[in-house]
Motif scaffolding. Structure first.
Motif, mmCIF file in Angstrom:
data_model
loop_
_atom_site.group_PDB
_atom_site.id
_atom_site.type_symbol
_atom_site.label_atom_id
_atom_site.label_comp_id
_atom_site.label_asym_id
_atom_site.label_seq_id
_atom_site.Cartn_x
_atom_site.Cartn_y
_atom_site.Cartn_z
ATOM 1 N N LYS A 32 0.841 -1.203 0.000
ATOM 2 C CA LYS A 32 0.000 0.000 0.000
ATOM 3 C C LYS A 32 0.873 1.249 0.000
ATOM 4 N N GLY A 33 1.893 1.233 0.855
ATOM 5 C CA GLY A 33 2.790 2.374 0.924
ATOM 6 C C GLY A 33 3.505 2.625 -0.382
ATOM 7 N N LEU A 34 3.929 1.550 -1.042
ATOM 8 C CA LEU A 34 4.636 1.686 -2.317
ATOM 9 C C LEU A 34 3.697 2.219 -3.403
ATOM 10 N N THR A 35 2.463 1.757 -3.398
ATOM 11 C CA THR A 35 1.477 2.251 -4.361
ATOM 12 C C THR A 35 1.234 3.742 -4.161
ATOM 13 N N LEU A 36 1.142 4.169 -2.912
ATOM 14 C CA LEU A 36 0.941 5.592 -2.619
ATOM 15 C C LEU A 36 2.177 6.407 -2.989
ATOM 16 N N ALA A 37 3.356 5.854 -2.733
ATOM 17 C CA ALA A 37 4.596 6.548 -3.113
ATOM 18 C C ALA A 37 4.659 6.745 -4.613
ATOM 19 N N ARG A 38 4.190 5.763 -5.364
ATOM 20 C CA ARG A 38 4.170 5.875 -6.821
ATOM 21 C C ARG A 38 3.228 6.994 -7.262
ATOM 22 N N LEU A 39 2.109 7.130 -6.576
ATOM 23 C CA LEU A 39 1.141 8.159 -6.950
ATOM 24 C C LEU A 39 1.716 9.565 -6.831
ATOM 25 N N VAL A 40 2.584 9.780 -5.843
ATOM 26 C CA VAL A 40 3.131 11.128 -5.629
ATOM 27 C C VAL A 40 4.597 11.228 -6.054
ATOM 28 N N ASP A 41 5.077 10.194 -6.749
ATOM 29 C CA ASP A 41 6.445 10.200 -7.275
ATOM 30 C C ASP A 41 7.465 10.446 -6.157
ATOM 31 N N ASP A 42 7.429 9.572 -5.149
ATOM 32 C CA ASP A 42 8.280 9.712 -3.960
ATOM 33 C C ASP A 42 9.343 8.609 -3.953
ATOM 34 N N PRO A 43 10.556 8.885 -4.424
ATOM 35 C CA PRO A 43 11.582 7.841 -4.490
ATOM 36 C C PRO A 43 12.043 7.357 -3.115
ATOM 37 N N PHE A 44 12.041 8.250 -2.117
ATOM 38 C CA PHE A 44 12.454 7.821 -0.779
ATOM 39 C C PHE A 44 11.470 6.801 -0.215
ATOM 40 N N GLY A 45 10.175 7.120 -0.342
ATOM 41 C CA GLY A 45 9.163 6.174 0.128
ATOM 42 C C GLY A 45 9.230 4.860 -0.619
ATOM 43 N N SER A 46 9.476 4.936 -1.922
ATOM 44 C CA SER A 46 9.604 3.714 -2.719
ATOM 45 C C SER A 46 10.779 2.877 -2.239
ATOM 46 N N ALA A 47 11.903 3.530 -1.987
ATOM 47 C CA ALA A 47 13.094 2.812 -1.527
ATOM 48 C C ALA A 47 12.855 2.143 -0.182
ATOM 49 N N TRP A 48 12.191 2.860 0.730
ATOM 50 C CA TRP A 48 11.903 2.316 2.067
ATOM 51 C C TRP A 48 11.069 1.048 1.945
ATOM 52 N N CYS A 49 10.012 1.118 1.144
ATOM 53 C CA CYS A 49 9.126 -0.043 0.990
ATOM 54 C C CYS A 49 9.835 -1.206 0.312
ATOM 55 N N MET A 50 10.577 -0.929 -0.761
ATOM 56 C CA MET A 50 11.272 -1.994 -1.480
ATOM 57 C C MET A 50 12.325 -2.670 -0.605
ATOM 58 N N GLU A 51 12.971 -1.891 0.251
ATOM 59 C CA GLU A 51 13.988 -2.461 1.137
ATOM 60 C C GLU A 51 13.383 -3.543 2.024
ATOM 61 N N VAL A 52 12.284 -3.215 2.696
ATOM 62 C CA VAL A 52 11.675 -4.187 3.611
ATOM 63 C C VAL A 52 11.012 -5.324 2.833
ATOM 64 N N LEU A 53 10.468 -5.030 1.664
ATOM 65 C CA LEU A 53 9.908 -6.097 0.827
ATOM 66 C C LEU A 53 10.995 -7.072 0.366
ATOM 67 N N ALA A 54 12.219 -6.581 0.220
ATOM 68 C CA ALA A 54 13.340 -7.473 -0.104
ATOM 69 C C ALA A 54 13.600 -8.433 1.047
ATOM 70 N N TRP A 55 13.522 -7.944 2.279
ATOM 71 C CA TRP A 55 13.731 -8.822 3.433
ATOM 72 C C TRP A 55 12.638 -9.883 3.493
ATOM 73 N N ILE A 56 11.406 -9.451 3.224
ATOM 74 C CA ILE A 56 10.288 -10.400 3.245
ATOM 75 C C ILE A 56 10.469 -11.451 2.145
ATOM 76 N N ALA A 57 10.956 -11.034 0.979
ATOM 77 C CA ALA A 57 11.212 -11.976 -0.114
ATOM 78 C C ALA A 57 12.269 -13.000 0.301
ATOM 79 N N ALA A 58 13.325 -12.545 0.955
ATOM 80 C CA ALA A 58 14.369 -13.467 1.409
ATOM 81 C C ALA A 58 13.824 -14.438 2.458
ATOM 82 N N ASP A 59 12.971 -13.922 3.356
ATOM 83 C CA ASP A 59 12.350 -14.788 4.358
ATOM 84 C C ASP A 59 11.520 -15.883 3.695
#
Length: 323
Positions: free
Chosen positions: A146-173
């Protein structure tokens, strides 16, 4: 006083603790001379944010909690949301994830009914991180998406990076090590572009390194590097689609005319980009829910998309091209 508080907060988030400390001291002195509870609360908040980003979360909890007690009766909802998110981060840093989660949920209770996007996104990112730390991976993944989708709506690279970082951990898990490596590559590119240390300051370095270690061990160094480099080469729209497990976004070559939407479909697409449901779109345009659903389905077919999030990203991209 407002300017001092804002300058201190920004310097702290950007990792300039020396400048932040000087500004915090100046804010304290100004608050004392003014003798105003509001000025004192702003000074405490500035000091709390400085403490949070300089590795002293216990002090951050004390200072930000004091400020929030003054902010709470006020009508300034932006202050409420800022304080709740920073207080949540401080609680998270001292290991009190239940209080951190409560802060983020309170923030969402303010922003969601208003249809606000920017700070709702930040609350989702932070809530996702806290939920992941608390072992609730399914809900964490949902909030981060949800956060990443909202970050995309407002073109927020910091928010996108934050979400992708934790999603990477979840993917590894979940043993999706190639996916994790690609997301880490995408995050690295985003961080290089925005040049901010905040995502690493808030206790995320150890988790990042553990994700990289495990993924590299399972994939092998060569395969990990290959996947990491693939992710690093992605455009932000492509990396976002990857993180959301969407089909790759459909792009139209600049020398070709893009898909043509009717006037009504364009209106519906704009409302989808604002996060409205079919029911809300129907009410907004004074049409039936079935008709709204039909318009959304036609838009998806015309654009070759499979999700509303892709429509939202397309709307943002079209607006950027116009400007």
């Amino acid at each position: 006083m407002e300017a001092l508080y804002a300058d201190c907060r920004l310097a702290s988030i950007q990792g300039d603790t020396e400048a932040g400390a000087a500004l915090a001291e100046e804010a304290r002195a100004s608050a004392e001379s003014l003798g105003s509870p509001d000025a004192d609360a702003l000074a405490s908040y500035a000091c709390g944010v400085l403490a949070l980003f300089s590795g002293n979360p216990k002090q951050a909890v004390t200072d930000i909690s004091h400020a929030f007690e003054v902010f709470r009766p006020e009508d300034n909802l932006l202050r409420h949301v800022w304080a709740l998110n920073h207080l949540g981060l401080a609680y998270h840093q001292i290991g009190d994830t239940s209080r951190a989660i409560a802060c983020y949920e309170e923030s969402l209770s303010i922003t969601e009914p208003l249809g606000e996007i920017v700070y709702r996104g930040r609350s989702c990112w932070n809530l996702g991180l806290a939920l992941w730390s608390d072992g609730n991976q399914a809900r964490a993944k949902s909030q981060l998406k949800k956060g990443l989708t909202l970050a995309r709506l407002v073109d927020d690279p910091f928010g996108s990076a934050w979400c992708m970082e934790v999603l990477a951990w979840i993917a590894a898990d979940a043993k999706r090590y190639g996916h994790a490596a690609a997301l880490m590559g995408a995050v690295q590119t985003l961080l290089d572009e925005i040049d901010t240390p905040a995502i690493r300051v808030l206790g995320m370095t150890a988790n990042h390194e553990e994700c990289a270690r495990v993924s590299k061990l399972q994939l092998g160094a060569r395969k990990f590097d290959t996947e990491f480099k693939k992710g690093a080469k992605l455009k932000i729209s492509e990396a976002t689609a990857l993180a959301l497990d969407e089909n790759p976004p459909v792009t139209v070559p600049s020398n070709q005319i893009g898909p043509s939407l009717t006037k009504r479909e364009s209106e519906v697409a704009d409302l989808v980009a604002q996060g409205l449901t079919n029911k809300a779109i129907a009410a907004k345009l004074v049409i039936s829910i079935r008709t709204a659903q039909g318009h959304v389905e036609h838009i998806l077919t015309k654009l070759g998309f499979s999700s509303r999030a892709q429509i939202a990203g397309w709307v943002v991209e079209q607006a950027r091209n116009v400007t």
